[in-house]
Design a protein around this motif. Structure first.
Motif, short mmCIF file in Angstrom:
data_model
loop_
_atom_site.label_atom_id
_atom_site.label_comp_id
_atom_site.label_asym_id
_atom_site.label_seq_id
_atom_site.Cartn_x
_atom_site.Cartn_y
_atom_site.Cartn_z
N ALA A 157 4.73 0.60 7.29
CA ALA A 157 4.99 0.51 5.85
C ALA A 157 3.69 0.29 5.09
O ALA A 157 2.68 -0.15 5.65
CB ALA A 157 5.98 -0.62 5.54
N ILE A 158 3.74 0.60 3.81
CA ILE A 158 2.67 0.27 2.86
C ILE A 158 3.12 -0.90 2.01
O ILE A 158 4.26 -0.91 1.51
CB ILE A 158 2.34 1.48 1.97
N LEU A 159 2.27 -1.90 1.86
CA LEU A 159 2.51 -2.97 0.90
C LEU A 159 1.62 -2.71 -0.31
O LEU A 159 0.39 -2.79 -0.21
CB LEU A 159 2.21 -4.34 1.52
N ASP A 160 2.24 -2.35 -1.40
CA ASP A 160 1.54 -2.00 -2.64
C ASP A 160 1.50 -3.25 -3.52
O ASP A 160 2.53 -3.69 -4.03
CB ASP A 160 2.29 -0.86 -3.32
N VAL A 161 0.31 -3.82 -3.70
CA VAL A 161 0.15 -5.12 -4.38
C VAL A 161 -0.54 -4.92 -5.73
O VAL A 161 -1.59 -4.27 -5.81
CB VAL A 161 -0.68 -6.09 -3.52
N THR A 162 0.07 -5.47 -6.78
CA THR A 162 -0.51 -5.43 -8.12
C THR A 162 -0.81 -6.86 -8.56
O THR A 162 0.09 -7.71 -8.56
CB THR A 162 0.46 -4.77 -9.12
N ARG A 164 5.32 -4.39 -3.68
CA ARG A 164 6.31 -3.34 -3.40
C ARG A 164 6.10 -2.83 -1.97
O ARG A 164 4.97 -2.48 -1.61
CB ARG A 164 6.18 -2.17 -4.37
N GLU A 165 7.16 -2.81 -1.19
CA GLU A 165 7.08 -2.21 0.14
C GLU A 165 7.46 -0.74 0.03
O GLU A 165 8.54 -0.41 -0.46
CB GLU A 165 8.01 -2.93 1.12
N ARG A 166 6.56 0.12 0.48
CA ARG A 166 6.78 1.57 0.36
C ARG A 166 6.77 2.22 1.74
O ARG A 166 5.95 1.85 2.59
CB ARG A 166 5.68 2.21 -0.50
N PRO A 167 7.63 3.20 1.95
CA PRO A 167 7.55 3.96 3.20
C PRO A 167 6.31 4.85 3.19
O PRO A 167 5.79 5.22 2.13
CB PRO A 167 8.82 4.80 3.18
N ILE A 168 5.83 5.16 4.36
CA ILE A 168 4.70 6.08 4.48
C ILE A 168 5.25 7.51 4.48
O ILE A 168 6.03 7.87 5.38
CB ILE A 168 3.90 5.81 5.76
N PRO A 169 4.92 8.32 3.49
CA PRO A 169 5.46 9.69 3.44
C PRO A 169 5.09 10.47 4.70
O PRO A 169 3.90 10.58 5.03
CB PRO A 169 4.80 10.29 2.19
N ALA A 170 6.09 10.97 5.40
CA ALA A 170 5.85 11.66 6.67
C ALA A 170 4.90 12.84 6.50
O ALA A 170 4.07 13.11 7.38
CB ALA A 170 7.18 12.12 7.27
N GLU A 171 5.01 13.53 5.36
CA GLU A 171 4.18 14.72 5.16
C GLU A 171 2.72 14.38 4.87
O GLU A 171 1.86 15.27 4.87
CB GLU A 171 4.75 15.56 4.01
N LEU A 172 2.42 13.09 4.65
CA LEU A 172 1.04 12.70 4.34
C LEU A 172 0.36 11.97 5.50
O LEU A 172 -0.80 11.60 5.40
CB LEU A 172 1.02 11.79 3.10
N ALA A 173 1.08 11.73 6.57
CA ALA A 173 0.49 11.07 7.74
C ALA A 173 -0.02 12.12 8.71
O ALA A 173 0.69 13.05 9.08
CB ALA A 173 1.54 10.18 8.42
N GLY A 174 -1.28 11.99 9.09
CA GLY A 174 -1.83 12.89 10.10
C GLY A 174 -2.42 14.17 9.57
O GLY A 174 -2.76 15.06 10.37
#
Length: 302
Positions: free
Chosen positions: A217-222, A248-258
């Motif tokens: 997961a991504i933890l998006d901190v403001t 905010r906890e965000r999923p890692i977009p599958a199309e952007l990994a790798g």
């Protein structure tokens, strides 16, 4: 009296740092000299435990010697054994203490990508080395233009660091703007965001590529400072009334990994568009955090 207060706090911080860093370095040397798998695993636990203890003491100082309120928004399901990429805006050195206060012992130890020059900071540089913080060259576009080989060095350093992190719970921290926000930098960039500099997507893309499915997961901190951008001395002198933080906890977009950010232009454009969209939302979050703080102050006066 303020001078005495600052002297006392610096003395306490320095004493705690020495008491934590000396055993940390001894354990790191043992891990390096006797690289047995079980011993390395045990050493890693001891190292992160010492780091968490040092951060915990700093948090105790915050609670005891300041009246700075930290208001936390968000409903992320944090896990101490998770594997996170943590992204945040950057305004002050206080940001690091805020992140440590929010996340210490709630997610794995935050590991920052540091400028190589910071290795020479007394005691702390060695502590960061012992904790496997990656040190980067951070070369300027002019330096890369003169010597294109430099462009690959930070990418390779990122890959080496991520290989180490695959086997352990980890929180990889990235200040995506690459530098602290100032109005002068904002104007020079012509940034389209009200409160933020333009995001630098490359580092995020390289981490997602190198870690593969190792991150969940991504933890998006403001981070917002309603009273204005503070310094570290402002915190120690009790001059920061409030800090507001949204996670905010965000999923890692599958199309952007790798993907191949460096060589695949279409992928690079898609990644930058995703990053820009995330940054637009962060700008709105900052607006909301600052507005809610202003509203609270107004209600308190009425």
């Amino acid at each position: 009296m303020p001078t005495l207060r600052l002297a006392l706090l610096f003395l306490l911080i320095a004493t705690s740092t020495v008491l934590h860093v000396v055993p940390l370095l001894l354990i790191a040397l043992l891990k390096m000299v006797l690289p047995l798998p079980r011993l390395r695993a045990a050493c890693n636990l001891l190292l992160t435990g010492l780091a968490a203890s040092w951060i915990g003491f700093n948090n105790w100082l915050w609670n005891t010697f300041t009246r700075t309120r930290l208001t936390l928004h968000g409903d992320a399901d944090l896990q101490i054994d998770g594997h996170y990429l943590v992204l945040a805006n950057h305004q002050s050195w206080v940001d690091i203490l805020v992140l440590q206060k929010v996340f210490n012992r709630r997610i794995p130890l935050l590991r920052f990508f540091l400028k190589r020059q910071l290795f020479w900071v007394p005691l702390l540089g060695l502590a960061w080395w012992a904790l496997d913080f990656p040190f980067m060259g951070r070369y300027t576009p002019r330096q890369v233009a003169k010597n294109p080989a430099l462009a690959g060095r930070d990418i390779e350093a990122t890959r080496r660091a991520c290989e180490k992190f695959r086997a352990i719970p980890v929180s990889i921290m990235n200040f995506v703007e690459g530098t602290r926000f100032t109005r002068a930098k904002h104007a020079k960039q012509g940034s389209p965001y009200r409160h933020l500099l333009k995001p630098k997507s490359g580092g995020v893309a390289f981490v997602l590529d190198a870690m593969g499915e190792g991150l969940h997961a991504i933890l998006d901190v403001t981070i917002a400072y309603p009273a204005g951008q503070p310094s570290l001395v402002d915190l120690l002198a009790n001059r920061i009334p409030e800090v507001r933080v949204r996670v905010r906890e965000r999923p890692i977009p599958a199309e952007l990994a790798g993907g191949d950010y460096q060589n695949d232009r279409e992928f690079r454009v898609r990644f930058q568009q995703w990053m820009n969209g995330l940054w637009r939302e962060k700008d709105e979050d900052l607006d909301a955090l600052l507005a809610s703080a202003a509203s609270s102050r107004s209600d308190g006066r009425s």
